[in-house]
Motif scaffolding. Structure first.
Motif, mmCIF file in Angstrom:
data_model
loop_
_atom_site.group_PDB
_atom_site.id
_atom_site.type_symbol
_atom_site.label_atom_id
_atom_site.label_comp_id
_atom_site.label_asym_id
_atom_site.label_seq_id
_atom_site.Cartn_x
_atom_site.Cartn_y
_atom_site.Cartn_z
ATOM 1 N N ARG A 1 0.955 -1.330 0.145
ATOM 2 C CA ARG A 1 0.111 0.072 0.049
ATOM 3 C C ARG A 1 0.787 1.194 0.117
ATOM 4 N NH1 ARG A 1 -5.360 0.582 1.150
ATOM 5 N NH2 ARG A 1 -5.717 2.921 1.600
ATOM 6 N N ALA A 2 2.071 1.410 0.800
ATOM 7 C CA ALA A 2 2.866 2.473 0.889
ATOM 8 C C ALA A 2 3.686 2.651 -0.466
ATOM 9 C CB ALA A 2 3.533 2.149 2.068
ATOM 10 N N TRP A 3 3.829 1.416 -1.192
ATOM 11 C CA TRP A 3 4.574 1.567 -2.444
ATOM 12 C C TRP A 3 3.599 2.216 -3.466
ATOM 13 C CZ3 TRP A 3 8.629 1.644 -5.261
ATOM 14 C CH2 TRP A 3 8.574 1.233 -6.581
ATOM 15 N N GLY A 4 2.288 2.265 -3.177
ATOM 16 C CA GLY A 4 1.499 2.888 -4.287
ATOM 17 C C GLY A 4 0.919 4.197 -3.923
ATOM 18 N N GLU A 5 1.304 4.647 -2.926
ATOM 19 C CA GLU A 5 0.596 5.853 -2.210
ATOM 20 C C GLU A 5 0.942 7.102 -3.389
ATOM 21 O OE1 GLU A 5 1.224 6.372 1.751
ATOM 22 O OE2 GLU A 5 -0.495 4.869 2.228
ATOM 23 N N ILE A 6 0.229 7.966 -3.600
ATOM 24 C CA ILE A 6 0.592 9.104 -4.320
ATOM 25 C C ILE A 6 1.328 9.835 -3.581
ATOM 26 C CG2 ILE A 6 -0.523 10.968 -5.588
ATOM 27 C CD1 ILE A 6 -3.186 9.528 -5.963
ATOM 28 N N GLY A 7 1.324 10.488 -2.469
ATOM 29 C CA GLY A 7 2.007 11.246 -1.865
ATOM 30 C C GLY A 7 1.444 12.820 -1.947
ATOM 31 N N ARG B 1 -8.410 3.722 -8.430
ATOM 32 C CA ARG B 1 -7.391 3.908 -7.509
ATOM 33 C C ARG B 1 -6.919 5.038 -6.806
ATOM 34 N NH1 ARG B 1 -3.816 -0.589 -7.667
ATOM 35 N NH2 ARG B 1 -2.049 0.647 -7.302
ATOM 36 N N GLU C 1 -8.555 6.021 -3.956
ATOM 37 C CA GLU C 1 -7.967 5.410 -2.557
ATOM 38 C C GLU C 1 -6.552 5.865 -2.335
ATOM 39 O OE1 GLU C 1 -9.309 1.986 -1.604
ATOM 40 O OE2 GLU C 1 -10.332 1.454 -3.293
ATOM 41 N N ASP C 2 -6.191 6.924 -3.149
ATOM 42 C CA ASP C 2 -4.758 7.476 -2.830
ATOM 43 C C ASP C 2 -3.739 6.384 -3.296
ATOM 44 O OD1 ASP C 2 -3.321 9.485 -2.098
ATOM 45 O OD2 ASP C 2 -2.743 8.687 -0.190
ATOM 46 N N GLN C 3 -4.064 5.724 -4.430
ATOM 47 C CA GLN C 3 -2.954 4.740 -4.881
ATOM 48 C C GLN C 3 -2.891 5.350 -6.437
ATOM 49 O OE1 GLN C 3 -1.817 1.377 -3.801
ATOM 50 N NE2 GLN C 3 -2.026 2.817 -1.868
ATOM 51 N N TRP D 1 2.372 1.779 -10.611
ATOM 52 C CA TRP D 1 2.584 0.879 -9.715
ATOM 53 C C TRP D 1 3.453 -0.302 -10.190
ATOM 54 C CZ3 TRP D 1 1.144 -3.984 -8.378
ATOM 55 C CH2 TRP D 1 1.261 -4.317 -7.159
#
Lengths: 421, 236
Positions: free
Chosen positions: B16-22, B173, B176-178, B184
């Protein structure tokens, strides 16, 4: 007047009997039924039954749409310009030209339906109208123009219908005052109809010509070229139909008129040829990538179609119509009109095919075709569009519908304009 | 679209952290940077896009063009050196989008964040948007979809026959902030997703520092997708 002028309506004119008419209408009804069945099949299955794909996403239906918009605009421009500039000689064919314009625009509108992936959502056009879309304005002008030209047809036939006591006169009379007012209305209508006809075909041109994504179409000459194409094909069809109706004894006019219309047609063809040359010279001269589509058109796989357009569609009828002796022969003018109409059809086919057949970004593997290709690749940088039987059946059905409308109209409506006083 | 249960909730915290937009600005305009120097032409992003968005056979929202003579011939002689480059291509989410302009029924429209969306319940299937798009990224549903498996793999609802569809930048996605699934899944990190409105953000910085360019800039579409040109110092 030349001494060799033939009598307007030959005494031995073969008026078709009831049997011939019944056969003709029967044939048209069969074609219409086949077209409706093909459309039902296409509606149930999707546009996958056509030859179109993601790469060439517009085909036969759009081609016939713009062809018939042109036939319609051309007919009405001829009729209303004749009225506007007081060309008395045009009088015998005015009603025919207006009727031709009306039926042609009805057919054009019909051709939109099978092109839509979701024809049942057609009303969305009115519900969610997007004013920046050329297509919206084209549909608007098609509807306005359809009403205008239908009213125009009625206006010309009204007095005769009233004299016959037909209900189609809608209760209007034939008093001196009514007739005088009607003449003024006809002139006023010409003022509206001429710009409407020009607008109709210009907006159709702008559907294509405003798209910067299609370098082959993106040109300010598109609208003028569409207008001349309309004049050539519209005038050609009016000449052909006039000669057919004269043969059937429904219309009387002298051969002089045919020669005059033929001369005008020749002029229109010359202007069309000039615009075609000016456009493709400008596109290809710099040798820039934008000219690649023109180069392909001149020598590529579609080149025979282009050279047919130039040789048979423009060159041949122009030569025939430029020769004085041939122009005075209605059969030669009819033949020239026929090939000129065919030439304009091929011209529009060339526009569609050369505008769409090659992907904009010519890097492999190209565009996804859009349907399952089995073991083959899903991609193509160019696509060879061939219409399927379903597409042709639908086209034939719509053409037969137009022929049926025309057959009924010339039997119900008086086509002969009273002699000029 | 988007009426399916998201599997993102089932991801491990690390995934999940890997795909977060930031980070993003107050009013983000989503955009993407594709680094041509990093892309190895593996088509992973194109394939995961098909699975994620439930694309039938024959349709691709995202594809990888080869800069060369054929799909498998990327090598081009440039003097002594050889170069290999690819051009991943999907919807450019243009600010001046020709498709939005021409759609007669406003079925193609801009979201507030700049994404070009497609309303498949409104689309009449006239395909004018496909004519207008200079990038050829729009697909039409020509007939009943053919899929390689009977199981629905997509994370979004399938689109109806007779309508046009294209890349959505994985809006489901983003909600969901991804990041989009092409970003990804890229094995070389050639895709960077972020906010173009954030001048100090990664996307804007990369475009600035690496002289990023937009595809077919001359047609004036102002895409949200930018490309970073390769600067290989040691040719093959």
């Amino acid at each position: 007047m030349s001494a060799t002028t033939m009598p307007a309506a030959p005494a031995a004119a073969p008026v078709p009997g009831r049997r011939a008419l019944a056969l003709w209408i029967g044939l048209l009804l069969i074609l219409i039924a086949a077209g409706v069945a093909a459309f039902a099949y296409q509606f149930a299955t999707g546009l996958v039954v056509t030859g179109m794909r993601n790469t060439v996403m517009w085909g036969n239906y759009i081609l016939f749409f713009m062809f018939f918009v042109g036939l319609s605009a051309g007919g009405l421009i001829v009729a209303s310009a004749g009225r506007l500039f007081g060309v008395k000689a045009f009088k015998p064919i005015t009603r025919l030209a207006v009727l031709e314009a009306t039926i042609a625009v009805v057919l054009a509108a019909t051709f939109i339906l099978p092109d839509l992936g979701r024809p049942e959502r057609l009303l969305n056009i009115f519900l969610f109208f997007n004013p920046t879309s050329p297509m919206i304005w084209d549909i608007t002008i098609v509807i306005v123009y359809m009403g205008l030209s239908a009213f125009y047809v009625w206006l010309y036939a009204r007095a005769d219908l009233a004299r016959r006591g037909s209900w189609l006169a809608l209760g209007t009379g034939t008093s001196e005052r009514t007739l005088a007012r009607e003449e003024r209305l006809k002139s006023a209508m010409a003022w509206v109809a001429l710009p409407a006809a020009i607008l109709l075909h210009s907006i159709t041109a702008w559907i294509f010509g405003l798209q910067i994504s299609r370098g082959f179409w993106y040109s300010s000459i598109m609208a003028p070229m569409f207008i001349t194409s309309a004049l050539v094909s519209g005038m050609g069809l009016v000449i052909l139909l006039a000669l057919v109706l004269r043969r059937l004894g429904r219309l009387r006019f002298e051969d002089d008129l045919v020669a005059m219309l033929g001369g005008l047609l020749g002029t229109f063809i010359a202007v069309e040829a000039f615009l075609v040359f000016a456009e493709y010279l400008t596109a290809s001269y710099p040798g820039a990538p934008e000219g690649a589509a023109v180069a392909r058109m001149l020598v590529g796989p579609y080149a025979p179609l282009f050279w047919f357009e130039v040789g048979v569609g423009l060159g041949l009828p122009f030569v025939v119509l430029a020769i004085h002796r041939l122009r005075r022969d209605p059969r030669a003018v009819a033949a020239a009109s026929g090939v000129a109409i065919l030439g304009i059809f091929v011209h529009r086919l060339n526009l569609v095919l050369n505008g769409l057949s090659y992907a904009n970004i010519q890097l492999p593997p190209g565009l996804p075709v859009g349907v399952d290709q089995g073991a083959g690749t899903s991609f193509a940088t160019s696509y060879w569009y061939v219409p399927t039987a379903v597409e042709w059946l639908i086209v034939a059905g719509i053409l037969a519908f137009g022929a049926l409308l025309f057959t009924i109209a010339v039997r119900v409506l008086p086509m002969q304009e009273p002699e000029a006083h | 679209m988007g009426d399916k249960v998201s599997p993102i909730a089932a991801l491990s915290p690390a995934s999940r952290a890997w795909g977060e937009i930031g980070e993003r600005s107050e009013h983000p305009r989503w955009g993407m940077v594709v680094d041509q120097e990093r892309c190895i032409g593996c088509w992973s992003c194109a394939v995961i896009c098909k699975s994620e968005n439930d694309l039938p056979l024959g349709m691709w929202w995202n594809r990888i063009l080869t800069e060369g003579d054929a799909l498998d011939q990327p090598a081009q002689a440039r003097g002594e050196a050889l170069e290999m480059h690819w051009l991943p291509l999907a919807c450019q989410h243009c600010e001046n989008a020709p498709c939005v302009k021409v759609c007669p029924v406003q079925a193609t429209y801009h979201r507030d964040d700049g994404l070009v969306m497609q309303d498949n319940d409104r689309c009449i299937g006239c395909r004018y948007c496909m004519i207008a798009c200079p990038y050829g990224v729009r697909n039409f549903n020509w007939g009943a979809p053919v899929r390689p498996t009977p199981y629905e793999t997509g994370m979004v609802a399938a689109r109806p026959v007779g309508t046009v569809e294209k890349c959505t930048l994985c809006v489901h996605r983003l909600a969901e902030d991804q990041v989009p699934s092409c970003v990804w899944s890229c094995p070389t990190g050639a895709r960077v997703f972020g906010d173009l409105n954030d001048p100090e953000g990664r996307v804007a910085t990369l475009i600035r520092d690496r002289e990023g360019f937009a595809l077919l800039e001359e047609v004036g579409t102002k895409p949200a997708v930018h490309y970073l040109p390769p600067r290989r110092r040691n040719p093959l």
